[in-house]
Design a protein around this motif. Structure first.
Motif, PDB file in Angstrom:
ATOM      1  N   MET A 118      14.402 -16.868   5.999  1.00  0.00           N
ATOM      2  CA  MET A 118      14.820 -15.458   6.025  1.00  0.00           C
ATOM      3  C   MET A 118      16.287 -15.363   6.453  1.00  0.00           C
ATOM      4  SD  MET A 118      12.818 -12.428   7.993  1.00  0.00           S
ATOM      5  CE  MET A 118      12.336 -10.981   7.121  1.00  0.00           C
ATOM      6  N   THR A 119      17.083 -14.642   5.743  1.00  0.00           N
ATOM      7  CA  THR A 119      18.503 -14.541   6.093  1.00  0.00           C
ATOM      8  C   THR A 119      18.709 -13.494   7.173  1.00  0.00           C
ATOM      9  OG1 THR A 119      18.892 -12.825   4.470  1.00  0.00           O
ATOM     10  CG2 THR A 119      19.159 -15.097   3.703  1.00  0.00           C
ATOM     11  N   ASP A 120      19.906 -13.484   7.707  1.00  0.00           N
ATOM     12  CA  ASP A 120      20.240 -12.492   8.730  1.00  0.00           C
ATOM     13  C   ASP A 120      20.118 -11.074   8.183  1.00  0.00           C
ATOM     14  OD1 ASP A 120      20.619 -14.211  10.747  1.00  0.00           O
ATOM     15  OD2 ASP A 120      22.812 -14.035  10.839  1.00  0.00           O
ATOM     16  N   ASP A 121      20.522 -10.893   6.917  1.00  0.00           N
ATOM     17  CA  ASP A 121      20.453  -9.553   6.314  1.00  0.00           C
ATOM     18  C   ASP A 121      19.011  -9.076   6.209  1.00  0.00           C
ATOM     19  OD1 ASP A 121      23.139  -9.393   6.097  1.00  0.00           O
ATOM     20  OD2 ASP A 121      23.246  -9.989   3.974  1.00  0.00           O
ATOM     21  N   GLN A 122      18.133 -10.013   5.806  1.00  0.00           N
ATOM     22  CA  GLN A 122      16.717  -9.639   5.690  1.00  0.00           C
ATOM     23  C   GLN A 122      16.136  -9.308   7.069  1.00  0.00           C
ATOM     24  OE1 GLN A 122      15.686 -13.236   3.461  1.00  0.00           O
ATOM     25  NE2 GLN A 122      14.693 -11.921   1.925  1.00  0.00           N
ATOM     26  N   ASP A 123      16.553 -10.066   8.088  1.00  0.00           N
ATOM     27  CA  ASP A 123      16.107  -9.789   9.463  1.00  0.00           C
ATOM     28  C   ASP A 123      16.570  -8.405   9.903  1.00  0.00           C
ATOM     29  OD1 ASP A 123      14.835 -12.173   9.817  1.00  0.00           O
ATOM     30  OD2 ASP A 123      16.427 -13.118  11.003  1.00  0.00           O
ATOM     31  N   LYS A 124      17.831  -8.104   9.584  1.00  0.00           N
ATOM     32  CA  LYS A 124      18.391  -6.809   9.988  1.00  0.00           C
ATOM     33  C   LYS A 124      17.637  -5.660   9.330  1.00  0.00           C
ATOM     34  CE  LYS A 124      22.952  -7.910  11.629  1.00  0.00           C
ATOM     35  NZ  LYS A 124      23.887  -8.930  11.219  1.00  0.00           N
ATOM     36  N   ASP A 125      17.321  -5.864   8.061  1.00  0.00           N
ATOM     37  CA  ASP A 125      16.579  -4.834   7.329  1.00  0.00           C
ATOM     38  C   ASP A 125      15.194  -4.639   7.952  1.00  0.00           C
ATOM     39  OD1 ASP A 125      16.020  -3.080   5.045  1.00  0.00           O
ATOM     40  OD2 ASP A 125      14.613  -4.696   4.476  1.00  0.00           O
ATOM     41  N   LEU A 126      14.561  -5.765   8.274  1.00  0.00           N
ATOM     42  CA  LEU A 126      13.221  -5.704   8.860  1.00  0.00           C
ATOM     43  C   LEU A 126      13.253  -4.991  10.217  1.00  0.00           C
ATOM     44  CD1 LEU A 126      10.668  -8.514   8.539  1.00  0.00           C
ATOM     45  CD2 LEU A 126      10.894  -7.395  10.726  1.00  0.00           C
ATOM     46  N   LEU A 127      14.264  -5.307  10.998  1.00  0.00           N
ATOM     47  CA  LEU A 127      14.389  -4.672  12.318  1.00  0.00           C
ATOM     48  C   LEU A 127      14.638  -3.168  12.191  1.00  0.00           C
ATOM     49  CD1 LEU A 127      16.534  -7.396  14.122  1.00  0.00           C
ATOM     50  CD2 LEU A 127      14.232  -6.663  14.764  1.00  0.00           C
ATOM     51  N   LYS A 128      15.432  -2.810  11.192  1.00  0.00           N
ATOM     52  CA  LYS A 128      15.731  -1.391  10.953  1.00  0.00           C
ATOM     53  C   LYS A 128      14.440  -0.645  10.614  1.00  0.00           C
ATOM     54  CE  LYS A 128      18.763   1.444   8.130  1.00  0.00           C
ATOM     55  NZ  LYS A 128      19.556   1.444   6.881  1.00  0.00           N
ATOM     56  N   ARG A 129      13.626  -1.257   9.770  1.00  0.00           N
ATOM     57  CA  ARG A 129      12.358  -0.622   9.378  1.00  0.00           C
ATOM     58  C   ARG A 129      11.376  -0.592  10.557  1.00  0.00           C
ATOM     59  NH1 ARG A 129       9.791  -3.508   5.321  1.00  0.00           N
ATOM     60  NH2 ARG A 129      11.354  -5.140   5.295  1.00  0.00           N
ATOM     61  N   PHE A 130      11.441  -1.607  11.397  1.00  0.00           N
ATOM     62  CA  PHE A 130      10.553  -1.636  12.564  1.00  0.00           C
ATOM     63  C   PHE A 130      10.898  -0.508  13.535  1.00  0.00           C
ATOM     64  CE2 PHE A 130       9.398  -2.936  16.872  1.00  0.00           C
ATOM     65  CZ  PHE A 130       8.069  -3.285  16.704  1.00  0.00           C
ATOM     66  N   ARG A 131      12.189  -0.204  13.654  1.00  0.00           N
ATOM     67  CA  ARG A 131      12.610   0.832  14.605  1.00  0.00           C
ATOM     68  C   ARG A 131      12.285   2.243  14.109  1.00  0.00           C
ATOM     69  NH1 ARG A 131      17.521  -3.015  15.802  1.00  0.00           N
ATOM     70  NH2 ARG A 131      16.560  -4.090  17.562  1.00  0.00           N
ATOM     71  N   ASP A 132      11.947   2.359  12.837  1.00  0.00           N
ATOM     72  CA  ASP A 132      11.527   3.648  12.306  1.00  0.00           C
ATOM     73  C   ASP A 132       9.995   3.744  12.447  1.00  0.00           C
ATOM     74  OD1 ASP A 132      10.794   5.819  10.832  1.00  0.00           O
ATOM     75  OD2 ASP A 132      11.819   5.215   8.978  1.00  0.00           O
TER      76      ASP A 132
END
Lengths: 157, 183
Positions: free
Chosen positions: B1-15
């Motif tokens: 998993m790339t950093d960008d994918q992690d960031k996207d996942l974290l963004k969705r988790f915070r919603d």
């Protein structure tokens, strides 16, 4: 994440065994373990979330502090009771003494009280039966004077 | 998993509306790697399963506060490692031994383990790894089997890269000596 960083790092070198042999997974899992893992993990996560967000009624939350308070109260009562029991009273000391000990004490320290206690009233006979009223008044007046004089002396001192 | 994918996942988790979906995705992506990492530490499958569940529960509770100072997968590895070591400490308390002594128990457990699919060399390799001190063992596993970079292992263990290199070097030499003695 594959390691391409350093070719000088030590390699595990075991004669007769290739890296593929050595890196082959030594462990196995029950069949279909990974297929069911995600729903199982999510169920555990949800369960733990419910446990932390919704405090449930529990008898232990009430009973444990109650037992604690009761235990402290009992311990305090017991301790105080013990302390009282530890201070000897005249009656407890007297009860603990044997008749021999009491007799010995009486023999060693004769006193008026003991003598008085030992008098047999029924057979008491006064040797002087001719004491008049005047004698009695005279005696009492003398006693009063002595006491008063003693008190005055003490105040002056 | 790339950093960008992690960031996207974290963004969705915070919603809150996409939180559960995002976390399911995270579990799905990392469960297998984390399982093998834990299994190599605790050896037994059932123990590894328990530790893995606890790892994800902890991750779920703390992910919102994840500050992204490190990569998501090294953060998860860190939780998994801590949970596995805590599990071993509890086990140590039950058998009144030090954490490194638990390795001897695990080593004999390994011989009797029906969940071991490998041949003799793989069994010996696992036993050799279990003779290492705990930290060396962790470093060797992450470097050799998970093929992680020293920088990534440093994020997991909180140890300097230099110390990790030395640790790995010692581990390799000890394992070679142990296996040569066996064959």
């Amino acid at each position: 994440m594959k390691n391409t960083e350093n070719h000088n790092e030590p390699k595990l070198n075991l004669k007769g065994f290739s890296e593929a042999d050595l890196k082959r997974n030594a462990f196995k899992t029950p069949e279909g373990y990974f297929e069911n893992l995600t729903p199982r993990v999510m169920a555990s996560v949800r369960a733990s979330e419910q446990n932390t967000s919704r405090p449930t009624f529990s008898w232990s939350r009430i009973l444990v502090p109650s037992f604690g308070i009761a235990a402290i109260a009992f311990a305090s009562w017991f301790f105080l009771n013990q302390s009282e029991n530890l201070t000897p009273t005249f009656d407890t000391v007297l009860a603990s003494l044997s008749v021999e000990e009491l007799t010995m004490y009486a023999d060693l320290q004769p006193s008026e009280l003991v003598t008085y206690e030992l008098v047999d009233y029924e057979h008491l006979e006064l040797s002087e039966t001719h004491i008049s009223e005047e004698d009695i008044f005279e005696y009492l007046e003398t006693e009063e004077e002595v006491e008063l004089n003693t008190i005055i002396d003490e105040i002056e001192i | 998993m790339t950093d960008d994918q992690d960031k996207d996942l974290l963004k969705r988790f915070r919603d809150p509306s996409s939180r559960n979906m995002a976390f399911t995705e995270l579990v799905n992506r990392y469960q297998e790697r984390l399982y093998w990492h834990i299994r190599r530490i605790v050896v037994d499958h059932d123990d590894a399963d328990d530790v893995l569940q606890n790892t994800f529960i902890k991750a779920f509770k703390n992910l919102e506060g994840f500050r992204e100072d490190s990569q998501l997968f090294t953060w998860l590895y860190r939780i998994a490692t801590n949970e596995a070591l805590t599990f071993l400490k509890r086990k140590k308390r039950n058998i009144f031994a030090s954490l490194d002594d638990v390795s001897h128990t695990l080593s004999s457990q390994l011989e009797e383990d029906p969940g071991l699919s490998g041949d003799a060399i793989q069994l010996k390799l696992q036993q050799a790894i279990l003779t290492l001190p705990t930290k060396q063992r962790l470093v060797f596993n992450m470097k050799y089997f998970d093929e992680m970079k020293y920088e990534e292992i440093a994020e997991v263990t909180g140890t300097s890269v230099g110390a990790l290199k030395a640790s790995y070097h010692h581990a390799v030499k000890k394992i070679e000596a142990y296996i040569k003695q066996m064959f």
